[in-house]
Write an enzyme that holds these catalytic residues in place. Structure first.
Site, mmCIF file in Angstrom:
data_model
loop_
_atom_site.group_PDB
_atom_site.id
_atom_site.type_symbol
_atom_site.label_atom_id
_atom_site.label_comp_id
_atom_site.label_asym_id
_atom_site.label_seq_id
_atom_site.Cartn_x
_atom_site.Cartn_y
_atom_site.Cartn_z
ATOM 1 N N GLU A 113 -7.920 5.510 5.144
ATOM 2 C CA GLU A 113 -6.620 5.378 4.665
ATOM 3 C C GLU A 113 -6.270 6.189 3.748
ATOM 4 O O GLU A 113 -7.138 6.406 2.305
ATOM 5 C CB GLU A 113 -5.688 4.516 4.280
ATOM 6 C CG GLU A 113 -4.803 3.975 3.294
ATOM 7 C CD GLU A 113 -4.183 2.586 3.359
ATOM 8 O OE1 GLU A 113 -3.004 2.597 2.871
ATOM 9 O OE2 GLU A 113 -5.263 1.450 3.901
ATOM 10 N N LYS A 128 -0.776 -0.512 7.730
ATOM 11 C CA LYS A 128 -0.981 -1.960 7.527
ATOM 12 C C LYS A 128 -0.510 -2.082 9.081
ATOM 13 O O LYS A 128 0.403 -2.109 10.214
ATOM 14 C CB LYS A 128 0.612 -2.138 7.113
ATOM 15 C CG LYS A 128 0.234 -2.662 5.727
ATOM 16 C CD LYS A 128 0.051 -4.188 5.599
ATOM 17 C CE LYS A 128 -1.061 -4.642 3.567
ATOM 18 N NZ LYS A 128 -2.339 -3.752 3.616
#
Length: 1029
Positions: free
Chosen positions: A814, A831
């Site tokens: 990420e 997410k």
């Protein structure tokens, strides 16, 4: 924005069972095949035989106005379902493309009262474009009622007020602040309340706020309205395409509305909420016809009374919008209310959300209501040229950046003209940034020497072999490697590595507060220079301020790095720990990390691998002189007295020329300089330059001599199928890591989060725990090589901070935040995570289930809106957009849902300002960020430390690239720690949340088990790893 009707349809067929086949634009079916080919104006991209989310990605690259059918002279159009298709396309445009700023309307100044929410600056961005001038943002406790009256009535500084969303309840004074008094007393100021502000409007006039039928966060509902001007040019009712994003668990009870308040919007469908993908799927419906209402004929306080004009209507809320509950007939969930006589309005949903249809239109309608209101008043706001360019346009960023002090409030407006104004000045939007006072200052002039080795990366066996050859024989102490260990899907291209070396090199670590006293006290900075000398000092102003000053004190001419294909040309490399949130607006740190809260190298020697072209670059920075006079020594230089350098001074008038052309120095002050290398007998500037050149040539010789090794892959990886090594206090899974909290305790915390969500205290909580294991081995780098082999990731990193410092082995997928040389900011929040399947068929099913999971979509949407807010605080108005929403990316052990948020940095914001505005990353906190971090502190039993923070670089050319520290092993004082967790929302299953935490810990724990079982050293591992990694 208008769309022509009746010319073309967007047609598709689907082979998925249960899907409706009709003339509609579906954005939820990943295997849809489009019958008609659509081309993009200005390009050759075709939307042909592509799935729905592929359609989103293609449309994301272009403004709505440039999307054309294959008949290039005709606009995109819709047939019988024109309104619903228009809704989807308009929604895509609003989120995927930067908004264009209006220059034709009179500027309207809005005051936004911020209820400590994480979506306020999404309103700020939209209103900046709609109003033609940036709003002013003040927190609800940052201004007193007397000061607010001074601004509204004496200074007449604002046309209208927007009350933001926020956590908590309007019945709690600390949650709503000055907003209640504003709504109660200011009957002659146009006000729009959003979510919490909407509820406050109800409470002030006697309505009750109660729990909603269920908490709703990050989910969509189809909405109906009664034609109120706030909803002009917006369709209404079932299948209209008017779907809104909701973030609330409380609501105004429609049965308690007083006579002064009237319902203007409510939920229509029997299914109260939908997933985001459902919300993007529209059905055919007749074109919306605006209700013919005369709301301008009657006035109260000069405000047109829409409600009195429609008093003859049989029902304010239609009969089909009532429901039976416990034998009582009640209205469905209210989505909008307005005052009958005052210009006060509220909406329960979030018009600023990326997924709300017609959100921008609602705010434009509020602007129109404001304009019509003031046209009937004798007293009008004074928006003069002075006010248009007042500090409030840009510097009222109260949320941790430029906090407004009450004692200075009146002074801020002291230059505003007191003369009456007959109308608003017709001025273009104020987009010019406020210039810094120290724009022309002194700084160290750095020069960059570099060499390119084309195609050499493949010949030396990849970046792993390269690192081992250059740094691996020196116990890899004080080294770093920003390692793009996977390059599929275009996620990463460059790897950066370096170690202790040049005369500019420093290592410094920082701890918040003073040990065992109070974390609010100044922190302690420890600095070591290249000669090994160590000093400590107290930082009064914090670590981010130090970074800001040190970056401002050093600059490199653009011509030195302009032809490099990457941004990093030397600067700071390291980590920022989660507990640095204390410097970013958090109220406190309940827990103290055993590790330094920040660690950085000042890196002046780099080796870079371009994985796209297999090129290697070798770079070295050196100091040439000083621009603008002799500056005050930087903190790092003051802490390194024996590491003094030549000080070369150039006049301020030559500053721009020297930065662009790198002209020669004017004169020199003789100051002793350390030799760069042993045996270097040159002195002064010549030593700095030649030392950099010598190091580059030495590395070039080493790399070219490395060649390709013959490696034996058969010795490797007989432990590939090891099970997870997570252990809880409930029993062994494998005797390695022990979690801080048992399964039962973790599930209990998840349920506590859901209780707080239900009570409106938060929307989403990223709950985590720490897993720990004794690790006394010395070959930490061998562990990292194992991790990158078993779990390659685009934002991986290796860092080792000396004998006593932490060691970081990260396989992060990420990106936290990137700022490139063009000034474009990008965040890529993750997410939504699911394990990979055991077969290709199972893997595809799991991937598809993630893409269409209502829970994961809600999680992702909340964080996307949060990141839009964080970027909106430091980006130019209208520039924040979402080019990719909820794309699924696949890694060795998991599928993840990833979105991309971008914006253009304002020129008056520094790179460190941008980091501080978004830190810690929203995907590791939840929303609203500040309130949720307090909840996290109360639930989690220990500091997160490096986990949940960020690792990366900050370059001397004002760029940076930082990851989110997840899937990471941190080794310190004989212990390996691993953080893992997940987002808790109202839809979460507590047991499933625990299993997700274990899943995320699996890859790093598997790597350490594999490494310990293999019992190979770094040197052995480096010789038997396969080529090309």
């Amino acid at each position: 924005m208008s769309v022509s009707q009746g010319v073309h349809s967007l047609n598709y067929t689907t082979n998925m069972p249960g899907m409706i086949i009709s003339n509609q634009l579906s954005l939820t079916n990943p295997v849809a095949v489009f019958k008609k080919s659509y081309s993009i104006a200005g390009g050759d991209a075709k939307l042909e035989k592509e799935g729905s989310f592929k359609l989103i990605k293609n449309l994301a690259r272009y403004p709505f106005s440039s999307v054309k059918t294959s008949k290039q002279s005709e606009p995109v159009t819709c047939s019988t379902n024109s309104v619903s298709n228009r809704s989807s396309l308009a929604k895509i445009n609003n989120r995927t493309s930067p908004l264009k700023q209006s220059t034709s309307k009179e500027p309207i100044r809005t005051l936004i009262l911020d209820n400590y929410d994480s979506y306020t600056y999404n309103l700020y961005q939209l209103l900046s474009v709609i109003n033609g001038v940036a709003p002013v943002v003040l927190r609800n406790d940052e201004v007193t009622w007397e000061e607010l009256c001074h601004l509204l009535y004496e200074k007449r500084a604002f046309h209208n007020v927007v009350i933001s969303p926020g956590p908590g309840s309007p019945t709690c004074a600390s949650d709503i602040g000055v907003c209640l008094e504003l709504l109660k007393e200011c009957s002659d100021i146009p006000i729009l309340g959003v979510c919490l502000g909407h509820q406050a409007l109800g409470v002030v006039h006697g309505a009750k706020v109660v729990h909603a039928p269920e908490p709703v966060h990050g989910r969509l509902s189809e909405t109906q309205h009664n034609g109120h001007p706030l909803f002009s040019n917006i369709p209404s009712g079932a299948d209209s395409g008017f779907k809104v994003v909701r973030y609330h668990s409380l609501m105004v009870d429609a049965s308690t509305l007083p006579d002064d308040l009237i319902a203007t919007a409510w939920i229509t469908s029997s299914k109260e909420c939908e997933s985001v993908s459902d919300g993007l799927n529209t059905s055919s419906n007749a074109p919306f016809t605006e209700s013919q209402v005369s709301w301008r004929s009657k006035e109260t306080h000069g405000y047109s009374s829409f409600f009195e004009d429609n008093a003859s209507n049989s029902q304010t809320i239609p009969e089909d919008s009532f429901q039976e509950s416990n034998g009582k007939r009640t209205a469905k969930v209210l989505m909008g209310i307005s005052h009958r006589h005052w210009p006060h309005h509220g909406v329960q949903f979030h018009p600023e959300s990326v997924a709300t249809a017609y959100g921008k239109q609602i705010l434009e309608n509020f602007r129109n209501i404001t304009v019509e209101f003031w046209e009937k008043q004798s007293r009008r706001p004074m928006i003069t040229d002075d006010l248009l360019h007042a500090p409030g346009s840009h510097n009222f960023l109260s949320a941790g950046l430029n906090a407004l002090q009450r004692e200075n409030l009146k002074d801020i407006w002291s230059e505003v003209s007191h003369s009456s104004s007959q109308g608003c000045n017709k001025s273009t939007i104020d987009t010019e940034p406020v210039k810094k006072n120290n724009e022309v200052g002194s700084f160290e002039l750095l020069r960059l020497h570099w060499r390119k080795l084309p195609g050499m990366a493949a010949r030396v066996g990849g970046s792993r072999n390269l690192f081992c050859k250059i740094y691996g024989t020196e116990a890899v102490e004080d080294t770093f490697w920003l390692d793009s260990s996977t390059r599929d899907q275009g996620r990463a291209r460059f790897s950066f590595m370096g170690g202790k070396g040049g005369s500019l090199w420093h290592r410094f670590t920082y701890r918040i507060g003073c040990p065992a006293i109070d974390d609010r006290l100044p922190g302690v900075l420890r600095v070591e220079n290249v000669a090994g000398q160590v000093k400590e000092t107290v930082l009064q102003e914090g670590f981010f301020n130090l970074l800001n000053k040190e970056l401002e004190l050093r600059k490199c001419p653009e011509e030195d790095y302009a032809s490099l294909p990457f941004d990093f040309c030397g600067g700071f490399v390291g980590y920022l720990g989660y507990e640095l949130k204390l410097e970013c607006g958090a109220a406190s740190n309940r827990h103290r990390s055993s590790m330094p809260d920040a660690g950085m190298f000042l890196a002046d020697q780099l080796v870079v691998v371009d994985h796209a072209n297999d090129d290697i670059y070798v770079l070295a920075l050196y100091q040439e002189g000083v621009i603008g006079g002799i500056p005050e020594p930087s903190l790092l230089d003051r802490l390194s007295p024996s590491n003094q350098k030549i000080v070369t001074v150039c006049g301020v008038e030559d500053k721009q020329q020297r930065l662009s052309k790198g002209s020669s120095v004017l004169h020199t002050h003789e100051v002793q300089s350390n030799a760069v290398e042993e045996g270097d007998n040159w002195g002064g500037l010549e030593s700095e330059r030649r030392g950099a050149e010598r190091w580059v040539e030495k590395i070039v010789r080493k790399v070219t001599g490395l060649g390709q090794q013959s490696l034996d892959g058969s010795k490797m990886m007989h432990h590939l199928n090891l099970v997870s090594t997570v252990k809880t206090r409930d029993g062994d899974i494998n005797p390695a890591f022990i979690a801080d909290k048992s399964r039962a305790a973790y599930i209990k915390d998840v349920k506590k989060c859901q209780e707080l969500i239900k009570d409106g205290e938060t929307y989403e909580v990223c709950l985590t725990t720490q897993l720990r294991k004794k690790f006394t081995g010395e070959d930490y780098f061998g562990l990292y090589l194992t991790l990158r082999e078993t779990n390659p990731a685009p934002y991986s990193a290796w860092m080792q901070f000396g004998k006593d410092g932490p060691c970081i082995c990260s396989s992060s997928p990420e990106r936290f935040l990137r700022l490139d040389r063009r000034g474009v900011l990008e965040a890529k929040p993750i997410k939504g995570t699911v394990a990979r399947g055991n077969t290709p068929e199972e893997d595809e099913i799991l991937k598809h289930s993630l893409q269409h999971s209502e829970k994961d979509q809600a999680e992702n949407l909340m964080i996307v809106d949060l990141l839009r807010n964080d970027l909106g605080r430091v980006c130019k108005p209208g520039s924040v957009h979402v080019p990719s929403l909820m794309a699924v990316e696949s890694y060795s052990t998991v599928h993840t849902m990833v979105s991309t948020v971008r914006g253009e940095k304002r020129e008056d914001m520094t790179p460190v300002d941008c980091i501080k505005a978004a830190f810690p990353g929203g995907s590791m906190t939840g929303a609203p960020k500040l309130r949720t971090m307090e909840i996290i502190d109360s639930l989690e039993g220990s500091a997160r430390g490096i986990y949940s923070g960020t690792v990366g670089f900050l370059s001397f050319n004002s760029s940076f690239d930082l990851n989110i520290v997840i899937r990471t092993l941190v080794i310190h004082n004989g212990e390996a720690s691993l953080g893992a967790g997940g987002a808790v929302i109202a839809l979460s299953d507590p047991a499933a949340e625990y299993e997700e935490m274990v899943l995320k810990a699996k890859a790093p724990s598997k790597a350490i088990s594999k490494f310990e079982s293999a019992h190979v050293t770094t040197e052995q591992l480096g010789s038997i790893m396969p080529l090309g990694s």
